[in-house]
Design a protein around this motif. Structure first.
Motif, PDB file in Angstrom:
ATOM      1  N   PRO A  75       0.662  -1.040  -0.494  1.00 53.89           N
ATOM      2  CA  PRO A  75       0.049   0.037   0.006  1.00 53.89           C
ATOM      3  C   PRO A  75       0.939   1.408  -0.071  1.00 53.89           C
ATOM      4  CG  PRO A  75      -0.112  -0.969   2.288  1.00 53.89           C
ATOM      5  CD  PRO A  75       0.371  -2.042   1.274  1.00 53.89           C
ATOM      6  N   ILE A  76       0.307   2.285  -0.739  1.00 51.41           N
ATOM      7  CA  ILE A  76       1.082   3.760  -0.626  1.00 51.41           C
ATOM      8  C   ILE A  76       0.296   4.512  -1.287  1.00 51.41           C
ATOM      9  CG2 ILE A  76       3.076   5.275  -2.066  1.00 51.41           C
ATOM     10  CD1 ILE A  76       4.332   2.012  -3.356  1.00 51.41           C
ATOM     11  N   VAL A  77      -0.504   5.474  -0.254  1.00 54.46           N
ATOM     12  CA  VAL A  77      -0.996   6.266  -0.535  1.00 54.46           C
ATOM     13  C   VAL A  77      -0.328   7.526  -1.596  1.00 54.46           C
ATOM     14  CG1 VAL A  77      -2.840   8.113   0.622  1.00 54.46           C
ATOM     15  CG2 VAL A  77      -2.593   5.534   1.313  1.00 54.46           C
ATOM     16  N   ARG A  78      -1.433   8.285  -2.100  1.00 56.72           N
ATOM     17  CA  ARG A  78      -0.989   9.548  -2.899  1.00 56.72           C
ATOM     18  C   ARG A  78      -2.141  10.418  -2.159  1.00 56.72           C
ATOM     19  NH1 ARG A  78      -0.331   8.955  -8.610  1.00 56.72           N
ATOM     20  NH2 ARG A  78      -2.077   7.807  -8.681  1.00 56.72           N
ATOM     21  N   GLU A  79      -1.695  11.919  -2.079  1.00 58.32           N
ATOM     22  CA  GLU A  79      -2.303  12.798  -1.487  1.00 58.32           C
ATOM     23  C   GLU A  79      -2.528  13.683  -2.817  1.00 58.32           C
ATOM     24  OE1 GLU A  79      -0.937  14.847   1.684  1.00 58.32           O
ATOM     25  OE2 GLU A  79       0.258  14.828   1.439  1.00 58.32           O
ATOM     26  N   ALA A  80      -3.065  14.330  -3.660  1.00 58.53           N
ATOM     27  CA  ALA A  80      -2.690  15.271  -4.689  1.00 58.53           C
ATOM     28  C   ALA A  80      -2.417  16.697  -3.949  1.00 58.53           C
ATOM     29  CB  ALA A  80      -4.754  15.484  -5.309  1.00 58.53           C
ATOM     30  N   THR A  81      -3.004  17.676  -2.745  1.00 60.98           N
ATOM     31  CA  THR A  81      -2.984  18.404  -2.239  1.00 60.98           C
ATOM     32  C   THR A  81      -1.658  18.584  -1.578  1.00 60.98           C
ATOM     33  OG1 THR A  81      -4.119  18.384  -0.560  1.00 60.98           O
ATOM     34  CG2 THR A  81      -5.418  18.449  -2.637  1.00 60.98           C
ATOM     35  N   GLY A  82      -1.471  20.409  -1.977  1.00 57.29           N
ATOM     36  CA  GLY A  82       0.357  20.205  -0.444  1.00 57.29           C
ATOM     37  C   GLY A  82       1.096  19.993  -1.143  1.00 57.29           C
ATOM     38  N   PRO A  83       2.212  19.129  -0.146  1.00 60.39           N
ATOM     39  CA  PRO A  83       3.209  18.837  -1.526  1.00 60.39           C
ATOM     40  C   PRO A  83       3.206  17.746  -2.434  1.00 60.39           C
ATOM     41  CG  PRO A  83       3.273  18.273   1.208  1.00 60.39           C
ATOM     42  CD  PRO A  83       1.587  18.945   0.627  1.00 60.39           C
ATOM     43  N   CYS A  84       1.953  16.988  -2.353  1.00 62.13           N
ATOM     44  CA  CYS A  84       1.480  15.686  -2.710  1.00 62.13           C
ATOM     45  C   CYS A  84       2.721  14.653  -2.455  1.00 62.13           C
ATOM     46  CB  CYS A  84       2.053  16.007  -4.602  1.00 62.13           C
ATOM     47  SG  CYS A  84       1.279  17.346  -5.223  1.00 62.13           S
ATOM     48  N   SER A  85       2.553  14.788  -1.341  1.00 64.85           N
ATOM     49  CA  SER A  85       3.190  13.874  -0.440  1.00 64.85           C
ATOM     50  C   SER A  85       2.719  12.082  -0.644  1.00 64.85           C
ATOM     51  CB  SER A  85       3.231  13.563   1.306  1.00 64.85           C
ATOM     52  OG  SER A  85       3.622  14.644   1.378  1.00 64.85           O
ATOM     53  N   LEU A  86       3.221  11.588  -0.640  1.00 65.63           N
ATOM     54  CA  LEU A  86       3.392   9.679  -0.503  1.00 65.63           C
ATOM     55  C   LEU A  86       3.793   9.013   0.584  1.00 65.63           C
ATOM     56  CD1 LEU A  86       4.547  10.616  -3.604  1.00 65.63           C
ATOM     57  CD2 LEU A  86       3.602   8.063  -4.084  1.00 65.63           C
ATOM     58  N   TYR A  87       2.142   8.177   1.266  1.00 63.14           N
ATOM     59  CA  TYR A  87       2.484   7.314   2.422  1.00 63.14           C
ATOM     60  C   TYR A  87       2.935   5.866   2.189  1.00 63.14           C
ATOM     61  CZ  TYR A  87       0.969  11.531   4.043  1.00 63.14           C
ATOM     62  OH  TYR A  87       0.778  13.488   4.651  1.00 63.14           O
ATOM     63  N   PHE A  88       3.849   5.287   2.514  1.00 66.77           N
ATOM     64  CA  PHE A  88       3.668   4.052   1.900  1.00 66.77           C
ATOM     65  C   PHE A  88       3.882   3.528   4.018  1.00 66.77           C
ATOM     66  CE2 PHE A  88       7.001   6.613  -0.696  1.00 66.77           C
ATOM     67  CZ  PHE A  88       7.193   6.132  -1.651  1.00 66.77           C
ATOM     68  N   LEU A  89       2.835   2.255   3.480  1.00 63.01           N
ATOM     69  CA  LEU A  89       2.325   1.681   4.614  1.00 63.01           C
ATOM     70  C   LEU A  89       3.535   0.387   4.951  1.00 63.01           C
ATOM     71  CD1 LEU A  89      -1.598   2.510   3.973  1.00 63.01           C
ATOM     72  CD2 LEU A  89       0.266   3.981   5.159  1.00 63.01           C
ATOM     73  N   LEU A  90       4.221   0.380   6.365  1.00 63.47           N
ATOM     74  CA  LEU A  90       4.610  -0.313   6.765  1.00 63.47           C
ATOM     75  C   LEU A  90       3.916  -1.474   7.641  1.00 63.47           C
ATOM     76  CD1 LEU A  90       8.000   1.501   7.158  1.00 63.47           C
ATOM     77  CD2 LEU A  90       6.858   0.778   5.208  1.00 63.47           C
ATOM     78  N   PRO A  91       4.127  -2.393   7.846  1.00 62.47           N
ATOM     79  CA  PRO A  91       4.116  -3.525   9.329  1.00 62.47           C
ATOM     80  C   PRO A  91       4.126  -2.096  10.556  1.00 62.47           C
ATOM     81  CG  PRO A  91       5.368  -4.830   7.946  1.00 62.47           C
ATOM     82  CD  PRO A  91       5.419  -3.376   7.529  1.00 62.47           C
ATOM     83  N   PRO A  92       2.727  -2.531  11.418  1.00 55.27           N
ATOM     84  CA  PRO A  92       2.741  -1.745  12.459  1.00 55.27           C
ATOM     85  C   PRO A  92       4.489  -1.403  13.669  1.00 55.27           C
ATOM     86  CG  PRO A  92       0.691  -3.039  12.936  1.00 55.27           C
ATOM     87  CD  PRO A  92       1.940  -3.196  11.698  1.00 55.27           C
ATOM     88  N   GLN A  93       4.568  -0.856  13.831  1.00 53.13           N
ATOM     89  CA  GLN A  93       5.605  -1.176  14.529  1.00 53.13           C
ATOM     90  C   GLN A  93       6.776  -1.155  14.379  1.00 53.13           C
ATOM     91  OE1 GLN A  93       5.381   0.066  17.735  1.00 53.13           O
ATOM     92  NE2 GLN A  93       3.077   0.495  17.495  1.00 53.13           N
ATOM     93  N   THR A  94       7.005  -0.657  12.981  1.00 54.30           N
ATOM     94  CA  THR A  94       8.695  -1.147  12.343  1.00 54.30           C
ATOM     95  C   THR A  94       9.402   0.261  11.874  1.00 54.30           C
ATOM     96  OG1 THR A  94       7.186  -1.496  10.243  1.00 54.30           O
ATOM     97  CG2 THR A  94       7.649  -3.327  11.388  1.00 54.30           C
ATOM     98  N   ALA A  95       8.711   0.774  11.532  1.00 54.06           N
ATOM     99  CA  ALA A  95       9.311   2.388  10.916  1.00 54.06           C
ATOM    100  C   ALA A  95      10.580   2.668  11.584  1.00 54.06           C
ATOM    101  CB  ALA A  95       8.145   3.236  10.362  1.00 54.06           C
ATOM    102  N   ALA A  96      10.391   2.958  13.054  1.00 52.59           N
ATOM    103  CA  ALA A  96      11.053   3.283  13.939  1.00 52.59           C
ATOM    104  C   ALA A  96      12.584   2.414  14.321  1.00 52.59           C
ATOM    105  CB  ALA A  96      10.684   3.648  15.350  1.00 52.59           C
ATOM    106  N   ALA A  97      12.614   1.528  13.561  1.00 45.86           N
ATOM    107  CA  ALA A  97      13.620   0.978  13.427  1.00 45.86           C
ATOM    108  C   ALA A  97      14.919   0.090  12.247  1.00 45.86           C
ATOM    109  CB  ALA A  97      13.325  -0.841  13.434  1.00 45.86           C
ATOM    110  N   TYR A  98      14.491   1.998  12.000  1.00 43.90           N
ATOM    111  CA  TYR A  98      15.589   2.525  10.657  1.00 43.90           C
ATOM    112  C   TYR A  98      16.114   3.871  10.909  1.00 43.90           C
ATOM    113  CZ  TYR A  98      13.602  -1.482   8.534  1.00 43.90           C
ATOM    114  OH  TYR A  98      13.679  -3.297   7.942  1.00 43.90           O
ATOM    115  N   ALA A  99      17.071   4.248  10.925  1.00 47.32           N
ATOM    116  CA  ALA A  99      17.198   5.711  10.290  1.00 47.32           C
ATOM    117  C   ALA A  99      17.133   6.278   8.314  1.00 47.32           C
ATOM    118  CB  ALA A  99      19.192   5.983  10.563  1.00 47.32           C
TER     119      ALA A  99
END
Length: 136
Positions: free
Chosen positions: A55-79
């Motif tokens: 899952p990758i969510v794209r927003e069409a307003t503002g800076p047009c960010s993309l949100y890459f959805l990872l398993p819960p409690q995994t993103a903080a393990a990376y720099a």
């Protein structure tokens, strides 16, 4: 991208219509990447996974960010390198991510890549590697 997904494969955090805010860190973590860098990372990730990126969510307003959805409690393990921001559940703040329905009117959000039963989340190691290469 009109492929039908049976109701038993739709994650519980995907709304039935429109879009809804979901608290990052509960059903998923997210990595937000804005603008052209986000599009480049999404393209590379989708090409590498034969368009089964998760899952990758794209927003069409503002800076047009993309949100890459990872398993819960995994993103903080990376720099995460500059340009990428991890959104998760921590004691300092709450982060919310807009999630569109799979069908119908969802503006200003849409799916760049949808969740599937086989690939319910973006693979964190692979995303981190692609983001790190893209910012060099």
């Amino acid at each position: 991208m009109n492929s039908r997904i049976s109701l038993d494969t739709v994650p519980s955090w995907v709304p039935a219509s429109g879009h809804a805010l979901r608290h990052a860190g509960i059903h998923f973590d997210a990595v937000r990447i804005g603008g052209l860098l986000g599009e480049e990372v999404a393209y590379e990730l989708m090409a590498f996974t034969d368009f089964r990126a998760g899952p990758i969510v794209r927003e069409a307003t503002g800076p047009c960010s993309l949100y890459f959805l990872l398993p819960p409690q995994t993103a903080a393990a990376y720099a995460w390198p500059g340009g990428a921001r991890a959104l998760s559940r921590d004691g300092r703040s709450a982060a919310f991510v807009g999630v569109p329905a799979l069908e119908g009117m969802t503006w200003p959000l849409d799916w760049r890549s949808r969740p599937t039963a086989e690939v319910p989340f973006v693979e964190p190691d692979l995303l981190h590697e692609i983001v790190s290469r893209a910012v060099r």
